[in-house]
Design a protein around this motif. Sequence first.
Motif, PDB file in Angstrom:
ATOM      1  N   ALA A 375       0.937  -1.316  -0.093  1.00  0.00           N
ATOM      2  CA  ALA A 375       0.122  -0.252   0.117  1.00  0.00           C
ATOM      3  C   ALA A 375       0.864   1.183   0.121  1.00  0.00           C
ATOM      4  N   LEU A 376       1.980   1.074   0.767  1.00  0.00           N
ATOM      5  CA  LEU A 376       2.775   2.500   0.942  1.00  0.00           C
ATOM      6  C   LEU A 376       3.664   2.559  -0.349  1.00  0.00           C
ATOM      7  N   GLN A 377       4.029   1.674  -1.136  1.00  0.00           N
ATOM      8  CA  GLN A 377       4.669   1.750  -2.153  1.00  0.00           C
ATOM      9  C   GLN A 377       3.697   2.158  -3.456  1.00  0.00           C
ATOM     10  N   GLN A 378       2.451   1.752  -3.279  1.00  0.00           N
ATOM     11  CA  GLN A 378       1.441   2.162  -4.485  1.00  0.00           C
ATOM     12  C   GLN A 378       1.326   3.551  -4.345  1.00  0.00           C
ATOM     13  N   ILE A 379       1.011   4.134  -3.090  1.00  0.00           N
ATOM     14  CA  ILE A 379       0.838   5.725  -2.992  1.00  0.00           C
ATOM     15  C   ILE A 379       1.922   6.478  -3.494  1.00  0.00           C
ATOM     16  N   PHE A 380       2.867   6.149  -2.864  1.00  0.00           N
ATOM     17  CA  PHE A 380       4.190   6.928  -2.995  1.00  0.00           C
ATOM     18  C   PHE A 380       4.527   6.720  -4.630  1.00  0.00           C
ATOM     19  N   SER A 381       4.404   5.788  -5.186  1.00  0.00           N
ATOM     20  CA  SER A 381       4.862   5.661  -6.464  1.00  0.00           C
ATOM     21  C   SER A 381       3.804   6.242  -7.313  1.00  0.00           C
ATOM     22  N   GLY A 408       8.729   1.057   8.919  1.00  0.00           N
ATOM     23  CA  GLY A 408       9.668   2.088   9.530  1.00  0.00           C
ATOM     24  C   GLY A 408      10.085   3.311   8.637  1.00  0.00           C
ATOM     25  N   GLY A 409       9.644   2.956   7.101  1.00  0.00           N
ATOM     26  CA  GLY A 409      10.265   3.728   6.121  1.00  0.00           C
ATOM     27  C   GLY A 409       9.762   3.394   4.717  1.00  0.00           C
ATOM     28  N   ARG A 410      10.056   4.304   3.718  1.00  0.00           N
ATOM     29  CA  ARG A 410       9.773   3.964   2.576  1.00  0.00           C
ATOM     30  C   ARG A 410      10.515   2.877   1.965  1.00  0.00           C
ATOM     31  N   ASP A 411      11.542   2.504   2.337  1.00  0.00           N
ATOM     32  CA  ASP A 411      12.509   1.154   1.999  1.00  0.00           C
ATOM     33  C   ASP A 411      12.069   0.328   3.085  1.00  0.00           C
ATOM     34  N   ALA A 412      11.414  -0.724   2.745  1.00  0.00           N
ATOM     35  CA  ALA A 412      10.866  -1.545   3.707  1.00  0.00           C
ATOM     36  C   ALA A 412      11.752  -2.737   3.711  1.00  0.00           C
ATOM     37  N   GLN A 413      12.362  -3.127   2.920  1.00  0.00           N
ATOM     38  CA  GLN A 413      13.138  -4.367   3.000  1.00  0.00           C
ATOM     39  C   GLN A 413      14.597  -3.832   3.407  1.00  0.00           C
ATOM     40  N   VAL A 414      14.813  -3.473   4.791  1.00  0.00           N
ATOM     41  CA  VAL A 414      16.088  -3.125   5.347  1.00  0.00           C
ATOM     42  C   VAL A 414      16.124  -3.514   6.657  1.00  0.00           C
ATOM     43  N   SER A 415      17.192  -3.836   7.158  1.00  0.00           N
ATOM     44  CA  SER A 415      17.547  -3.853   8.623  1.00  0.00           C
ATOM     45  C   SER A 415      18.509  -3.057   9.132  1.00  0.00           C
ATOM     46  N   GLY A 416      18.324  -2.534  10.515  1.00  0.00           N
ATOM     47  CA  GLY A 416      19.264  -1.793  11.232  1.00  0.00           C
ATOM     48  C   GLY A 416      19.131  -0.007  10.688  1.00  0.00           C
ATOM     49  N   ALA A 417      17.987   0.228  10.036  1.00  0.00           N
ATOM     50  CA  ALA A 417      17.604   1.566   9.405  1.00  0.00           C
ATOM     51  C   ALA A 417      16.961   2.169  10.755  1.00  0.00           C
TER      52      ALA A 417
END
Length: 729
Positions: A375-381, A408-417
Amino acid sequence: MSGKGGRRPTLVADKRYRGATPKPAPKPKAAGKPAGPRRPRRKGSWPVRLVTGMFAFVFRTAWAIGWRLGFVAGSVVALATIYFYAQLQPLDAYIDARTKGSVTLLDREGQVFAWRGETFGGQIDAASVSPYLRNAVVATEDKRFYGHLGISPRGIAGAVRINLAEGRGPLEGNGGSTITQQVAKLLCLGVEYDPAAWKSEGAYEEDCRRGGVWRKIKEVPFAFALEAKFSKDEILTLYLNRAYLGAGARGFEAAAQRYFGKSANEVGPAEAAMLAGLLKAPTRYAPTANLKRSQDRAAVVLGLMHDQDYLTDAQYQDALANPARLSKAAAARAGGYFADWVMESGPAFLTSDTTEDVIIRTTLDQRLQNAAEEALQQIFSNRLKAGSKAQAAIVVMSADGAVRAMVGGRDAQVSGAFNRATQAKRQTGSTFKPFVYAAALDMGWNLNTIVEDAPLTLHVPGSGEWSPKNYDKGYRGPITLTEALANSINTATVRVSEAVGRDAVREVANNFGFEADLAEGPALALGVSESTLLEMTGAYAGILNGGTSVRPYGMVELRLQGEDAALAGQEGGMGERVISEAAARQLTYMMYQVIENGTGRRARLEGRQAAGKTGTTQAARDAWFIGFTADYVAGVWMGYDDNTPLTGVTGGGLPAEIWHEVMVRVEDGTPALPLPMANPGDYVSEPVAEAYPGAGGAPAQGTAPGRQRPSGAEGFLVDLLGAILRGGN
């Protein structure tokens, strides 16, 4: 005997040489100088003889020095080999390379969704591992592995040639190391990790990987010692278990489970090639970082396997046509922010600093997590202009505080951010207003109580006069609490807050989960205090569950791998009652009207009841929408990390749209349940003197604020009498 006339007669021998001059007899040599062989005359000119002589001299000298140096070097290598051999431990002591443990996180269904630390999937050996994997490693890293004694002069010479051709130093870049030499490096040449001697484990490993001539020289005797101590399959077993393969996977078993969801004993040619390809650069070629790049590297490995007859033509073509793909869990890489939050919420000695392998069962729902991310990706795109630096965060939880999804942010596939859902404290704006009305409702007001929307000026000690303004700059006059909240009326909300008392408002908010110190002045009612999205969403969960506080939680159980007994359990969930259930039901209806007829109309769900509240802070630096259905509570925050004001964005705009897209996906396929809310027809509409000066004093005849409206004929008479006393307004 004499002849005639006294002459000696002629002898027979003399007759043979008659007429010839006899050779004189050689002179006797002087005494003491025995005769020797005559020296042969030298052939060739003197320059040739000079050069030849010099070459012979140099060769004899070099040989004399060389064999002595070789003997010394050989002796040193032999002694060093013996020394390293004596230091080597049994094979099992070297299988697990880690000095720390790992944490494996399971979702609510018991499926793995994330790992932290370096995971070790368990011991494998060269004899039982998939033959495709064994052959891929040998073909890629050391095709002469089974024929050398630990080092490969041909491999080193080839590496030097490549390095020089590419403009590097002879030992920079390609090292020509055999698998045995790589194992020597993985074992750090026998130097064990000592926390007292090294700044960190990373510094220790960096030193182990350090190159250089001296390091290469030391590798040689250690490699010889390994070859003497272990068999070829045992050396390969060490390599298969200790090699780092990206994404926190130590060893091929952990990597196979991480990327493909299967054992290293079961991988096929394409998967084996991808795993072996990681050895060149684990971080760069990790398929979770860039699948296409990893597949391209695997194609190179497949070519090597085919060239060395490890794959038939058919197997090679099939593997190229069907490259390895990630498992569903690895491809999703869901819940990175959630996993970090759970790690931080648990005890450090069992999470970030654990020396054991730990299993944590969590509340995460991967379906809901993917829904939030999509959902976040769709709206921001689709709705933001290219290059926008705006950020957003999402939290989805159940009414008891169990967190089901977190972005926790637009880049969802992260760790330690940086996690904007749990770490960013921002002003809450109008999303704080429900707690003002919660305090009033719990004190006896009701959803139909009349409050005035008109200009208001308050004196704030130390600051002077303060006059709140509405967002639309207009005023509506007498309105109900429901209308005031639905349209987010600032003046009316401040009047309610001042009427019930700021202390009462702070108490309700604190009990619902606000941990920060709340503002002291009248602007408290308009959300000038700061909070996190997780905290705010948890507070709204308390409204949905009927007025009981919740503490958001993600960890359900923590235990050591292989153990059944839990070392830690759930910390969070439902707490004490904050407001009455009747007050919570009225507040739910009021928030339902926010979406149906108020500022949150963009969040409306077709065929499903939903309640919520918009929020926009001063100068539009933060925009919020938090709401719930009968099943889940979801919160959305949007803004810039540097507090830059948003342009044309309010809580009822993009945040409400994001919330709508999240909940459409979250509720997909579930029955539409009604909200637990009050019926507005059951409550009397009347003013309160403190919030509506026009009421002229006490409430209407015999009816205190918040009193439930009687039903039937009695209710009709009460309404009629109230209208007469209020002059028909």
